[in-house]
Design a protein around this motif. Structure first.
Motif, PDB file in Angstrom:
ATOM      1  N   VAL A  44       0.828  -1.215   0.000  1.00 19.67           N
ATOM      2  CA  VAL A  44       0.000   0.000   0.000  1.00 19.67           C
ATOM      3  C   VAL A  44       0.862   1.264   0.000  1.00 19.67           C
ATOM      4  N   SER A  45       2.113   1.152   0.436  1.00 20.43           N
ATOM      5  CA  SER A  45       2.972   2.346   0.483  1.00 20.43           C
ATOM      6  C   SER A  45       3.353   2.814  -0.924  1.00 20.43           C
ATOM      7  N   LYS A  46       3.229   1.919  -1.916  1.00 23.78           N
ATOM      8  CA  LYS A  46       3.561   2.284  -3.300  1.00 23.78           C
ATOM      9  C   LYS A  46       2.311   2.490  -4.142  1.00 23.78           C
ATOM     10  N   CYS A  47       1.142   2.579  -3.487  1.00 22.25           N
ATOM     11  CA  CYS A  47      -0.137   2.759  -4.197  1.00 22.25           C
ATOM     12  C   CYS A  47      -0.361   1.654  -5.227  1.00 22.25           C
ATOM     13  N   GLU A  48       0.015   0.440  -4.836  1.00 19.05           N
ATOM     14  CA  GLU A  48      -0.172  -0.720  -5.719  1.00 19.05           C
ATOM     15  C   GLU A  48      -1.619  -1.214  -5.558  1.00 19.05           C
ATOM     16  N   ILE A  49      -2.388  -1.222  -6.650  1.00 22.97           N
ATOM     17  CA  ILE A  49      -3.793  -1.643  -6.539  1.00 22.97           C
ATOM     18  C   ILE A  49      -4.017  -3.068  -7.060  1.00 22.97           C
ATOM     19  N   ALA A  50      -3.025  -3.641  -7.728  1.00 21.40           N
ATOM     20  CA  ALA A  50      -3.141  -5.036  -8.174  1.00 21.40           C
ATOM     21  C   ALA A  50      -1.749  -5.554  -8.491  1.00 21.40           C
ATOM     22  N   ARG A  51      -1.581  -6.877  -8.363  1.00 22.31           N
ATOM     23  CA  ARG A  51      -0.327  -7.495  -8.790  1.00 22.31           C
ATOM     24  C   ARG A  51      -0.659  -8.808  -9.465  1.00 22.31           C
ATOM     25  N   LEU A  52      -0.179  -8.963 -10.670  1.00 21.90           N
ATOM     26  CA  LEU A  52      -0.402 -10.201 -11.417  1.00 21.90           C
ATOM     27  C   LEU A  52       0.923 -10.934 -11.565  1.00 21.90           C
ATOM     28  N   TYR A  53       0.854 -12.253 -11.556  1.00 21.24           N
ATOM     29  CA  TYR A  53       2.057 -13.081 -11.687  1.00 21.24           C
ATOM     30  C   TYR A  53       1.994 -13.792 -13.028  1.00 21.24           C
TER      31      TYR A  53
END
Length: 439
Positions: free
Chosen positions: A327-336
């Motif tokens: 959340v500190s990097k404003c990441e709203i999704a991560r796909l692998y």
């Protein structure tokens, strides 16, 4: 005048960025099975990938921190006698993984936090009820220990994996089931099928409550997922084999809310949906791009945001639950993203100048606590997911050991099955009528 043309949305600028080379997972031999599943499942602790193996099926279950080149002797999860077709992490316990295989069984595994010394061969429970391969496994979103499996025998079985017994069996499908998706509270699920029908099923009434013939006119496989509002988002093909997406109201299947043609590629589009932001990410098998759309309640309802493109095609894709994001990097999704020989994380971020926690990007999200017990759900109760705040970053609870309950429906069986003997040797109480307790 120009102000009304530009749509107001905090997700208008979502940027995809691949992880640096040292943050990828290398030397992974991804399975070459032709089944249209995502081949990859991920949660805040582990990455699981269906991998090539001789004689049976194998799953690689890696701690997220184990980036870099994989040791070729790394212990795999090997218990299936046929290729593994689908895997799914339990939403209520990050150490529990379900798998479905061509050997007609589904298995539930407890993945240890430490690196195992030898391959994991003993599932906690083996679920035997299908007469053909098990192609879909999906955990109930809010009920503890409830797992849905769908097989090529056109049968859907819902299990209580805590006792190893089937709760509900449905044979409403005349042909191969392509995909299954639960709604937000797990009261309904939707399916796509080879007979080109989209169905909404009520499992406790054991009936189809709505269906639509050919939401997409092509004969290629479809996918469908429930949105937060209860609509159904679908991907499929037109009669001319163009890829297409649709949004449907299951209370009125006559006309689509949206039907949108996209391109002429032949890879099945796998949709990954984030209910907190209402963004859906479309990853085509064999594509080298990920397209993402925001679903809203005003026309045109499905808004194209952007495309993340790379050079290499994807074999499969995993989608991280919200509580695993930074959340500190404003990441709203991560796909692998699975390549031929590696797995590459792709971060989706919304650039913000402030370092403070962004409340609007991170509403409270589904946490690891189940809202219902299996008996409550079976009796007709529904409950929304138990939410947690991501302010300050999500801190997982301590690792929870699966305690085996004394009540055991399979006590009378001879303890020759691996799944029985493995549990009883640890606990002396037979097969897992397991309860999840905090240690």
């Amino acid at each position: 005048m120009s102000r009304s043309i530009v749509r107001q949305s905090k997700f208008r600028h979502v940027f995809g960025q691949a992880a640096k080379a040292e943050q990828t997972y290398d030397d992974i031999r991804v399975s070459k099975v032709t089944w249209d599943s995502s081949f990859c499942a991920v949660n805040p602790k582990f990455l699981a990938v269906i991998v090539e193996s001789s004689g049976g099926g194998a799953i690689l279950a890696l701690a997220l921190s184990k980036t870099g080149r994989l040791d070729k002797n790394y212990p795999l999860v090997v218990g299936h006698t046929g290729p593994v077709l689908d895997i799914d992490w339990c939403p209520h316990d990050d150490n529990i993984l379900a798998s479905g295989s061509e050997d007609c069984t589904a298995m539930v595994w407890q993945i240890p936090d430490h690196v195992p010394v030898r391959p994991l061969t003993e599932p906690i429970v083996t679920l035997e009820g299908h007469s053909k391969r098990v192609g879909v496994v999906s955990w109930h979103p809010t009920g503890r220990n409830i797992l849905l499996t769908a097989g090529s025998d056109n049968l859907i079985i819902i299990w209580n994996v805590g006792t190893g017994e089937p709760l509900i069996s449905m044979d409403n499908h005349p042909d191969l089931i392509y995909s299954v998706s639960w709604n937000r509270n797990g009261s309904l699920f939707c399916t796509t099928c080879k007979d080109r029908r989209l169905r909404v099923c009520d499992p406790r009434r054991r009936e189809v409550v709505a269906e639509r013939l050919a939401p997409h006119e092509g004969i290629r496989p479809m996918r469908a997922i429930f949105t937060r509002e209860g609509n159904i988002f679908t991907t499929g093909f037109t009669r001319m084999s163009q890829r297409e997406l649709g949004l449907w109201d299951p209370t009125n299947f006559d006309e689509p809310i949206v039907l949108l043609e996209m391109d002429t590629s032949n890879g099945v589009l796998l949709p990954f949906y984030d209910p907190d932001t209402n963004i859906v990410y479309l990853c085509g098998k064999g594509d080298s791009s990920i397209r993402y759309f925001e679903i809203t309640d005003e026309p045109p309802y499905v808004h194209y945001i952007s495309t993340y493109s790379s050079k290499e095609p994807q074999r499969g894709m995993g989608f991280m639950p919200k509580r695993g994001l930074d959340v500190s990097k404003c990441e709203i999704a991560r796909l692998y993203k699975l390549h031929e020989r590696k797995c590459e994380p792709i971060m989706m971020t919304v650039p913000r100048k402030s370092d403070l926690f962004q409340d609007d990007l991170y509403p409270d999200t589904a946490g690891p606590e189940p809202a219902l017990e299996p008996e409550e759900w079976l009796e007709g109760r529904d409950a929304d997911p138990v939410l947690v705040s991501l302010r300050g970053g999500y801190v997982p609870p301590k690792s929870r050991e699966l305690k085996v309950a004394k009540k055991n429906v399979l006590d009378s069986r001879p303890a020759t099955r691996r799944s029985v003997s493995s549990v009883s040797s640890r606990d002396g109480s037979g097969l897992p009528g397991f309860q999840l307790h905090r240690s």
